[in-house]
Design a protein around this motif. Structure first.
Motif, PDB file in Angstrom:
ATOM      1  N   PHE A  93      47.569  32.837  37.948  1.00 18.21           N
ATOM      2  CA  PHE A  93      47.883  32.127  39.177  1.00 18.21           C
ATOM      3  C   PHE A  93      46.622  31.891  40.004  1.00 18.21           C
ATOM      4  CE2 PHE A  93      49.919  31.970  43.540  1.00 18.21           C
ATOM      5  CZ  PHE A  93      50.444  30.694  43.367  1.00 18.21           C
ATOM      6  N   VAL A  94      45.707  32.850  40.000  1.00 17.17           N
ATOM      7  CA  VAL A  94      44.440  32.665  40.706  1.00 17.17           C
ATOM      8  C   VAL A  94      43.680  31.486  40.095  1.00 17.17           C
ATOM      9  CG1 VAL A  94      42.260  33.719  41.382  1.00 17.17           C
ATOM     10  CG2 VAL A  94      44.325  35.110  41.279  1.00 17.17           C
ATOM     11  N   GLU A  95      43.663  31.417  38.773  1.00 14.38           N
ATOM     12  CA  GLU A  95      42.995  30.297  38.106  1.00 14.38           C
ATOM     13  C   GLU A  95      43.666  28.978  38.454  1.00 14.38           C
ATOM     14  OE1 GLU A  95      43.162  31.475  34.024  1.00 14.38           O
ATOM     15  OE2 GLU A  95      41.135  32.329  34.067  1.00 14.38           O
ATOM     16  N   GLY A  96      44.997  28.999  38.542  1.00  9.35           N
ATOM     17  CA  GLY A  96      45.715  27.785  38.924  1.00  9.35           C
ATOM     18  C   GLY A  96      45.351  27.322  40.325  1.00  9.35           C
ATOM     19  N   LEU A  97      45.218  28.263  41.249  1.00  6.17           N
ATOM     20  CA  LEU A  97      44.813  27.916  42.605  1.00  6.17           C
ATOM     21  C   LEU A  97      43.392  27.358  42.633  1.00  6.17           C
ATOM     22  CD1 LEU A  97      46.237  31.021  44.516  1.00  6.17           C
ATOM     23  CD2 LEU A  97      47.103  28.679  44.660  1.00  6.17           C
TER      24      LEU A  97
END
Length: 245
Positions: A93-97
């Protein structure tokens, strides 16, 4: 407001990470209120808008995360900040953000509200016992369940590699998780909610520490003091980030 060009340096996507009770939502909402039209993008709130989320929390969480990324990009290309208050212990999710911010041509910043586990637990307990917000009650149930429930691999707050050994799983809990029933605990007194919150908080603290250690760019803010001081430090970090762009 007229759309701005992607890459406007004044807008940022900010992940506010931290333990339950660290002040993530309070800081994010206060910043959004003081800096309109900043979007305070609480993924748990988005999840609660998905029909059937109580029956399928994992599926609804996946939908909520996808929606959150779309909502963030929409706001960022308009030249507004997006602040995401969320305990995130998994990289996806951090990578998605970060990718969403990159595509919008803006800066991504992760800020950890760093607070001792005992302080976080004290705050969380006080909030859970006084709040009428159903999301707060749900968070209390989830944290208590961390002491006896196998982690949901689809939950961005949970490290999928730390699932409980299959041999310890005995039954399906009300949230769809597998509940442990150790033979030597059968018939013993059930732990109090505060005890179970403490166990869950310890689990989260370990996972969060490991996750943040893998992301050296995370900015830490001491969140053990009064909210006004924490918020002031948060604003200072964002101001410095804009100037350093």
């Amino acid at each position: 407001m007229a759309p701005s060009q992607p890459g406007r340096p004044s807008s940022m996507l900010v992940l506010v990470n931290g333990l339950p009770g660290s002040g993530k939502s309070s800081v994010a909402r206060r910043y959004a209120d003081a800096h309109p039209p900043t979007l305070c993008l609480d993924v748990d709130v988005v999840r609660s808008l998905v029909g059937g989320w109580r029956d399928d929390p994992s599926g609804a969480s996946a939908v909520a995360r996808r929606l959150a990324l779309v909502m963030a990009r929409t706001q960022l290309v308009e030249g507004a900040d997006v602040v995401v208050p969320q305990l995130v212990a998994r990289l996806e999710f951090v990578e998605g953000l970060a990718e969403t911010a990159d595509r919008a041509g803006v800066r991504f910043l992760e800020i950890l509200l760093d607070v001792p586990r005992g302080v976080a637990l004290e705050r969380f307990s006080a909030r859970s016992q006084s709040s009428a917000d159903p999301l707060d009650r749900l968070a209390a149930e989830h944290l208590a369940g961390m002491s006896s429930t196998a982690p949901d691999p689809a939950d961005p707050r949970v490290d999928a590699g730390s699932a409980m050994p299959a041999g310890r799983l005995r039954a399906v809990g009300s949230d769809g998780g597998m509940v442990a029933a150790e033979p030597d605990l059968v018939g013993s007194a059930a732990p109090s909610p505060s005890d179970r919150w403490g166990t869950g908080m310890a689990t989260y603290a370990g996972r969060l520490a490991d996750a943040v250690a893998a992301r050296p760019g995370t900015v830490r803010i001491d969140a053990s003091g009064p909210l006004d001081e924490v918020y002031s430090s948060f604003v200072d970090v964002l101001r410095a980030a804009r100037l350093s762009r």
